[in-house]
Motif scaffolding. Structure first.
Motif, PDB file in Angstrom:
ATOM      1  N   LEU A 116       0.830  -1.044  -0.149  1.00 37.26           N
ATOM      2  CA  LEU A 116       0.059  -0.094  -0.040  1.00 37.26           C
ATOM      3  C   LEU A 116       0.882   1.309  -0.011  1.00 37.26           C
ATOM      4  CD1 LEU A 116      -2.841  -1.050   2.389  1.00 37.26           C
ATOM      5  CD2 LEU A 116      -3.156  -0.793  -0.060  1.00 37.26           C
ATOM      6  N   GLY A 117       2.213   1.168  -0.006  1.00 35.77           N
ATOM      7  CA  GLY A 117       3.184   2.300  -0.305  1.00 35.77           C
ATOM      8  C   GLY A 117       3.445   2.931   1.083  1.00 35.77           C
ATOM      9  N   MET A 118       3.179   2.141   2.329  1.00 35.28           N
ATOM     10  CA  MET A 118       3.551   2.709   3.680  1.00 35.28           C
ATOM     11  C   MET A 118       4.983   2.414   3.956  1.00 35.28           C
ATOM     12  SD  MET A 118      -0.001   1.541   5.600  1.00 35.28           S
ATOM     13  CE  MET A 118      -1.381   2.117   5.027  1.00 35.28           C
ATOM     14  N   PRO A 119       5.486   3.410   4.647  1.00 34.94           N
ATOM     15  CA  PRO A 119       7.064   3.307   4.971  1.00 34.94           C
ATOM     16  C   PRO A 119       7.191   1.855   5.812  1.00 34.94           C
ATOM     17  CG  PRO A 119       6.164   4.995   6.287  1.00 34.94           C
ATOM     18  CD  PRO A 119       5.128   4.595   5.054  1.00 34.94           C
ATOM     19  N   TYR A 120       8.022   1.315   5.698  1.00 37.54           N
ATOM     20  CA  TYR A 120       8.544   0.116   6.583  1.00 37.54           C
ATOM     21  C   TYR A 120       8.938   0.634   7.869  1.00 37.54           C
ATOM     22  CZ  TYR A 120      11.593  -3.244   9.029  1.00 37.54           C
ATOM     23  OH  TYR A 120      12.043  -4.079   9.867  1.00 37.54           O
TER      24      TYR A 120
END
Ligand code: KG4
Ligand code: ZN
Length: 338
Positions: A173-177
Motif C-alpha cells: 500500500l506504499g507505507m514506509p517500513y
C-alpha cells in the motif's frame, strides 16, 4: 541486582540497566529503522555493521545516564536467540566481553521471553502464572507462562507472523517500513466490514494460526483493483485486514483462558501496540472477568529493558552461560533447537 542488558537481534541496538528485574534505570536505543526504510525491509548485513558501530557508545551512555560505574554492574544479560544471526552475534560477543572484563555472570535471554517480560516492567505486581499472546514481527504464539522461566506453547502460527503480514500489506500500500503502525493509524478511519477477508483455521490444534492466506487475499485484492482501475477505500481495507488479524488472535486467547482457567492475560511484542487488537483483547477479557496486561507502546517494540527483566529471572533459575555461548538465528522459546 543491577543487570546490564543488551539487545541486537534485529534493527534496534539497545542497552539498558535494570534493577532486580523490575526497575528500569535506563533504556537506551539506537534505531536503524530509517536506514532500512530505503530498502523496504531490514538488510541483515547493514544491521550487523550498524550494531557494531552503536553498541559501545550506547553502553557508555547507559552508565553515564544512571551515574553507575562499571563495578556497580552485577551481571550481563543478552539476547542470544532468535534473530538475524549476524546481528545477534554482535550483542552476544559484546556481552561476553563485558561479562569477562567485569568478572560478572553472563545470562543468555531468549528474545521472545524478553518480550513477555516487558510486562513485568509495566506491571510490578504481575506474577506468573498467566496467559500471554506474543505478536511480534517474527513470532505469533499463545503461551502459558507457568513460571518466570517455565512455559508451555499452546499454539503458534504455522506460516507468517502477524507483524510480517502487516508489514507486507503496508508495503504494497506504499507505507514506509515497518508498515504495522501506519496501517493501524489508517485503519482507525475505515469500515472494518467493507472487505471480506479470510480467517483461517489451520491444522488440528485449535490454537495454531495462519496468516499467509489472509496476507495473500489482501495482496490479491489490491493487485486486482489496480489491474481493473478500481479505486480502493484504503482505510477500510486496513480496517478489514486488521479485523481479520484480530479475529484470528482474540478468539484463540479466549478459548485458552477458558481451557486453562487462567484469569490473567498479557500481550507482548511489536504488534501488541495495535489499537484494534488491544481493544478487542480488553473487551474479550472483560467478558471473562480476566485481568489484562499490556505494556506501553515503548515497551512493546524491541528494547533492552525487557531483556534485563527476563535476565534477572533466568539468573535466579540458574540459567547462566560461559564464554562458549553462541548466537542462534532460530531457537524455541523452550530453549530447544529448531
Ligand atoms: O517485536 P518487534 O518490535 O520486533 C520483532 O521482534 O519482530 O515487532 C515489530 C513488528 C513489525 O512487524 C511492526 O510492523 C509491528 O511490530 N507493529 C505493529 C504496530 N506497531 C508495530 N503492527 C500493528 N499495529 C501496530 N500499531
Ligand atoms: Zn522483538
Amino acid at each position: 541486582m543491577n543487570i546490564l542488558a543488551i539487545e541486537s537481534s534485529c534493527d534496534e541496538t539497545a542497552v539498558a540497566i535494570v534493577r532486580d528485574g523490575r526497575e528500569v534505570l535506563c533504556d537506551c536505543i539506537a534505531s536503524q529503522v530509517a536506514l532500512h526504510r530505503e530498502y523496504g525491509g531490514v538488510v541483515p548485513e547493514i544491521a550487523s555493521r550498524k550494531h557494531i558501530e552503536a553498541i559501545y557508545g550506547l553502553a557508555d551512555e547507559a552508565l553515564a545516564q544512571t551515574g553507575l560505574s562499571r563495578s556497580d554492574i552485577d551481571a550481563v544479560a543478552v539476547t542470544y536467540a532468535p534473530g538475524l544471526i549476524g546481528a545477534v552475534l554482535v550483542g552476544v560477543n559484546f556481552a561476553k566481553a563485558a561479562a569477562l572484563a567485569l568478572g560478572k555472570p553472563l545470562i543468555p535471554v531468549h528474545h521472545i521471553r524478553g518480550h513477555i517480560a516487558a510486562n513485568y516492567l509495566a506491571y510490578p505486581e504481575l506474577k506468573p502464572p498467566f496467559l500471554c499472546l506474543v505478536v511480534s514481527g517474527g513470532h505469533t504464539m499463545i503461551i502459558e507462562v507457568k513460571d518466570y522461566t517455565e512455559m508451555r506453547i499452546l499454539g503458534t502460527t504455522l506460516d507468517d507472523a502477524a507483524g510480517e503480514s502487516f508489514d507486507k500489506v503496508g508495503r504494497v500500500l506504499g507505507m514506509p517500513y515497518p508498515g504495522g503502525a501506519a496501517l493501524d493509524k489508517m485503519a482507525q478511519q475505515g469500515d472494518d466490514k467493507k472487505y471480506d477477508l479470510p480467517r483461517s483455521r489451520p491444522g488440528a490444534n485449535p490454537y495454531d494460526m495462519s496468516f499467509s492466506g489472509l496476507k495473500t487475499a489482501a495482496l490479491n485484492l489490491i493487485h486486482h483493483a489496480e489491474q481493473i482501475g478500481e479505486e480502493l477505500d484504503i482505510p477500510s481495507l486496513c480496517a478489514s485486514f486488521t479485523a481479520a488479524v484480530s479475529d484470528t488472535l482474540v478468539p484463540r486467547v479466549v478459548q485458552a483462558l477458558k481451557e486453562t482457567g487462567l484469569k490473567k492475560v498479557a500481550v507482548a511484542g511489536g504488534v501488541a501496540a495495535n489499537s484494534r487488537i488491544r481493544a478487542d483483547i480488553l473487551k474479550a477479557a472483560e467478558g471473562l472477568g480476566a485481568e489484562v496486561y499490556m505494556p506501553p507502546l515503548m515497551l512493546c517494540g524491541d528494547n533492552a529493558a525487557m531483556i534485563g527483566a527476563q535476565g534477572y529471572y533466568e539468573f535466579l533459575a540458574g540459567n547462566t552461560a560461559d564464554m562458549s555461548l553462541n548466537a542462534y538465528a532460530t531457537k524455541s522459546i523452550l530453549g530447544e533447537s529448531l
